[in-house]
Design an enzyme around this catalytic site. Sequence first.
Site, PDB file in Angstrom:
ATOM      1  N   GLN A  95     -10.870  59.152   3.285  1.00 57.69           N
ATOM      2  CA  GLN A  95     -10.310  59.596   4.555  1.00 57.69           C
ATOM      3  C   GLN A  95      -9.309  58.619   5.128  1.00 57.69           C
ATOM      4  OE1 GLN A  95     -13.588  58.395   7.715  1.00 57.69           O
ATOM      5  NE2 GLN A  95     -14.536  59.554   6.049  1.00 57.69           N
ATOM      6  N   HIS A  97      -7.441  57.675   9.252  1.00 52.55           N
ATOM      7  CA  HIS A  97      -7.399  57.969  10.689  1.00 52.55           C
ATOM      8  C   HIS A  97      -5.987  57.740  11.224  1.00 52.55           C
ATOM      9  CE1 HIS A  97     -11.718  57.853  10.310  1.00 52.55           C
ATOM     10  NE2 HIS A  97     -11.684  56.586   9.955  1.00 52.55           N
ATOM     11  N   GLU A 115     -10.534  50.512  12.593  1.00 56.71           N
ATOM     12  CA  GLU A 115     -11.944  50.151  12.527  1.00 56.71           C
ATOM     13  C   GLU A 115     -12.135  48.901  11.694  1.00 56.71           C
ATOM     14  OE1 GLU A 115     -12.973  54.017  10.914  1.00 56.71           O
ATOM     15  OE2 GLU A 115     -13.528  53.142   9.019  1.00 56.71           O
ATOM     16  N   HIS A 172      -9.413  55.115   3.033  1.00 59.09           N
ATOM     17  CA  HIS A 172     -10.633  54.334   2.847  1.00 59.09           C
ATOM     18  C   HIS A 172     -11.862  55.208   2.660  1.00 59.09           C
ATOM     19  CE1 HIS A 172     -10.622  55.251   7.168  1.00 59.09           C
ATOM     20  NE2 HIS A 172     -11.945  55.183   7.098  1.00 59.09           N
ATOM     21  N   ARG A 192      -9.782  64.107   6.232  1.00 59.24           N
ATOM     22  CA  ARG A 192     -10.452  63.986   4.946  1.00 59.24           C
ATOM     23  C   ARG A 192      -9.464  64.352   3.832  1.00 59.24           C
ATOM     24  NH1 ARG A 192     -14.796  67.378   6.155  1.00 59.24           N
ATOM     25  NH2 ARG A 192     -15.858  65.783   7.350  1.00 59.24           N
TER      26      ARG A 192
HETATM   27 ZN    ZN Z   1     -13.185  55.655   8.791  1.00 61.14          ZN
END
Ligand code: ZN
Length: 315
Positions: A95, A97, A115, A172, A192
């Site tokens: 996926q 972001h 993240e 990632h 995704r």
């Molecule tokens: Zn993630």
Amino acid sequence: MKYPLFLDPVFKERIWGGTKLRDAFGYALPSERTGECWAVSAHAHGSSAVKTARWQERHLIKYGRITPEVFGFPDGKVFPLLVKLLDANMDLSVQVHPDDDYATLHENGDLGKTECWYIIDCKDDAELILGHHASTKEDFKRLMESGDWNGLLRRIKIKPRRFLYVPSGTLHALCEGTLVLEIQQNSDTTYRVYDYDRCNDQGQKRTLHIEKAMEVITIPHIDKVYAPEVKKVDNAVITAYVQSDYFSVYKWKISGRAVFPSHQTYLLGSVLSGSGRIVNHGIQYECNAGSHFILPAHFGEFSIEGTCELMISHP
Ligand code: ZN
């Protein structure tokens, strides 16, 4: 008088989840496939409850709005961070972001999602996916469309206690056998790209979001590595992992009594192992492995006593 806010986490069932959150932290899990513990969350998809709330509204998402003095920011501002524990009993989908600009425009004003991961534990030879080997968008599409995932995905070996920074735009995935503490922007937007062609119990595949993903993936991949800085103060070993635009993350390893100065921002804390007490103005607050809390802004000087390891973050 300011006091720590201890939080009740929110658990999420996932097709890739397991029971390690119970084994490691003693939580009562809602399912044998519990993948996520939203430990410090003010997100609408799962807000943690404040155990010590003196208000009727215990959920952090609302609580933050009625007690801005706890957080040191004006009423109405979105709580910026989300802390999770993740049990990857199976591979997670590959996926990506979006960043803040893209999410604001295309995801109803949700935040972007940068993240980071602290590997609490993992199996021998564990790995994860961080980045890819394509040098151009065309290259990426060609490998993806021909199903050459081994040629496309960049796999790296991991070991317990490793820290990884995952900026928005980075392709990632966590892989099987990994227990992670994740600190991220307060966002639930995921695109995704590949789900190993898996089906759920109803025989359905989860939706892919190739079009949006292709708009936000960083190509070629850029590896963003921060070297941890370790210093010893009193009875604490403090490891600074990252101080970025989105969050700063530290590990505090306490053996005995360690004193910390007053801080201008609030701190988010998660106890990874051991047990101890936070002591402030002579009042003791017990905490043990699996406890999560917020220390309010301008909490004052405090000490932590005991033998424990904590992950600490702030915006
Ligand atoms: Zn993630």
